[in-house]
Design a protein around this motif. Structure first.
Motif, short mmCIF file in Angstrom:
data_model
loop_
_atom_site.label_atom_id
_atom_site.label_comp_id
_atom_site.label_asym_id
_atom_site.label_seq_id
_atom_site.Cartn_x
_atom_site.Cartn_y
_atom_site.Cartn_z
N UNK A 1 0.85 -1.20 0.00
CA UNK A 1 0.00 0.00 0.00
C UNK A 1 0.88 1.24 0.00
N UNK A 2 0.47 2.23 -0.78
CA UNK A 2 1.18 3.50 -0.88
C UNK A 2 0.18 4.60 -0.60
N UNK A 3 0.52 5.52 0.30
CA UNK A 3 -0.41 6.58 0.68
C UNK A 3 0.17 7.96 0.48
N UNK A 4 -0.72 8.93 0.39
CA UNK A 4 -0.32 10.33 0.27
C UNK A 4 0.00 10.91 1.65
N UNK A 5 0.79 11.96 1.65
CA UNK A 5 1.09 12.72 2.87
C UNK A 5 -0.03 13.75 3.04
N UNK A 6 -0.89 13.54 4.01
CA UNK A 6 -2.08 14.37 4.18
C UNK A 6 -1.89 15.36 5.33
N UNK A 7 -2.30 16.60 5.09
CA UNK A 7 -2.23 17.64 6.11
C UNK A 7 -3.64 17.99 6.56
N UNK B 1 3.81 13.32 -2.35
CA UNK B 1 2.42 13.21 -2.81
C UNK B 1 1.55 13.83 -1.73
N UNK B 2 1.05 15.04 -1.99
CA UNK B 2 0.43 15.82 -0.92
C UNK B 2 -1.08 15.95 -1.09
N UNK B 3 -1.75 16.10 0.04
CA UNK B 3 -3.19 16.35 0.06
C UNK B 3 -3.56 17.05 1.34
N UNK B 4 -4.75 17.62 1.40
CA UNK B 4 -5.19 18.31 2.61
C UNK B 4 -6.69 18.13 2.80
N UNK C 1 3.14 19.60 6.60
CA UNK C 1 2.59 18.69 7.62
C UNK C 1 2.46 19.43 8.95
N UNK C 2 1.33 19.17 9.62
CA UNK C 2 1.10 19.77 10.92
C UNK C 2 0.41 21.11 10.85
#
Length: 398
Positions: free
Chosen positions: A195-201, A276-279, A396-397
């Protein structure tokens, strides 16, 4: 002595597991919609491309209005257009799941017809002559609540197509440019495994509950992030049997299915891509926040009770209670003050965890297991994508 400790752990796990016996979700037919029309029967059309990736966007009628759902779909289609441009040979099928409550079936089908019909936004992502065609979009309506029910319905409908992987994202997530392309590239580089996931803020709202959770999360983020269900791409074999009714979180199921406690790196099949970013926005209402925290805690307890102790131990010490010395390693990475704050928050969390576990064990002993854990409230939808906020995804954060 060691055997006695292991026997005690096994007894504890079995006792807690007996205290949770959820009612299985009904496996009934769903209403299928494609091209703005309701399809006959309840099976996926054979004309859909086989293989490739299934893409799931779950939502529900009470979640938000039609305009917000249209914006969420268009936003995802725009992100998938980047994938189509980078990999035109890769088949993509987008599954739009619309849950409904009592008396809302007609409205669910009506929305799906609008979202999948001409003028719904599919044509805006085609990019003109010579560009790859947008992915096929199939809508399906099913009774709710429960995102896992939507996931399982999509898996069942798409089984004849033989997707090699599933990408799903929430309807309140804004994806940064290139986010899905990076996820797909990395997933295929890995051989379509894990599994590969996005870095979510998480973006805080101007409410006491959201601001409090934002401050807490700044000091409790796990040192080893794992893919979150709000945006991740998972190998199809991980989901081959569907997600059991005992799982209260889809990413919890994926995590424990792939966690490898015997490996030098137990997390080697679970990867988060920082680029790989998302919010998304945090929940704003205090009552909803508490309900979600409670459900999340039941998910932690039942997962660690249901799975072998080596996997449960890795999760408890390296993620859930990391920093709670002496039960887990002390976390001094941000200095002693931050480490002390983390310890205090984790101590409260551990006390709540033990309380929930003890309650389930008591229920199991009395033969009165818990059958249901409520989902969050309806009607608190807010999305950066729906607001049309431009610019880059916050760090992030933030």
């Amino acid at each position: 002595m060691r055997g006695g400790i292991e026997d005690g752990r096994l007894w504890w796990q079995r006792a807690v597991a007996r205290g949770f016996d959820p009612v299985p979700a009904p496996d009934g037919p769903v209403a299928l919609v494609r091209g703005g029309r309701v399809l006959p029967g309840h099976e996926a059309p054979v004309s859909l491309p086989g293989g490739g990736l299934g893409v799931l966007l779950p939502t529900y009628v009470a979640r938000c209005g039609r305009d917000e759902q249209r914006t969420a779909l268009r936003h995802l289609l725009a992100a998938l257009a980047e994938v189509r441009a980078a990999r035109p040979e890769l088949p993509l099928t987008l599954w739009l799941g619309m849950q409904y409550g009592p008396g809302e079936l007609a409205e669910a089908v009506r929305r799906l017809c609008e979202l999948t019909g001409p003028g719904a936004g599919n044509e805006t992502t085609s990019g003109g002559a010579g560009a790859p065609a947008p992915p096929d979009v199939v809508g399906f309506a099913l009774p709710g609540p429960g995102k896992i029910r939507t996931v399982n319905a999509a898996l069942r409908l798409a089984r004849p197509l033989g997707h090699t992987g599933w990408l799903w994202t929430d309807d309140d997530v804004r994806l940064a440019p290139g986010c899905l392309v990076r996820l797909v590239d990395r997933f295929l580089e890995r051989g379509a495994t894990g599994a590969v996931g996005a870095h979510l803020s998480a973006l805080p709202r101007a409410s006491a509950a959201a601001l409090t959770m934002d401050r807490v999360s700044r000091v409790t983020a796990p040192p080893a992030p794992y893919p979150a269900a709000a945006c991740m791409l998972v190998a199809a074999d991980v989901l081959a049997g569907g997600i059991p009714a005992r799982r209260l979180a889809d990413d919890g199921h994926v995590l424990f299915a792939l966690l490898d406690p015997a490996a030098p790196d137990p997390w080697h099949d679970l990867e988060v891509l920082p680029e790989a970013r998302g919010s998304f926005y945090r929940v704003g209402r205090a009552h909803d926040t508490l309900r979600r925290l409670r459900r999340s805690l039941y998910s932690h307890v039942t997962c660690t009770a249901d799975h072998p102790w080596p996997a449960a131990r890795v999760y408890l010490t390296e993620v859930l209670f990391h920093g709670l010395w002496p039960l887990a390693p002390w976390d001094g990475s941000g200095g002693p003050v931050r480490g002390a704050k983390r310890w205090a928050v984790k101590a409260v969390q551990a006390a709540w965890f033990c309380s929930v576990a003890a309650g389930l064990a008591a229920r199991g002993a009395l033969g009165r297991p818990l059958r249901h854990v409520p989902w969050g409230d309806d009607g608190d939808f807010r999305s950066p994508a729906a607001e049309g906020r431009p610019g880059t995804v916050p760090a992030a954060g933030h």
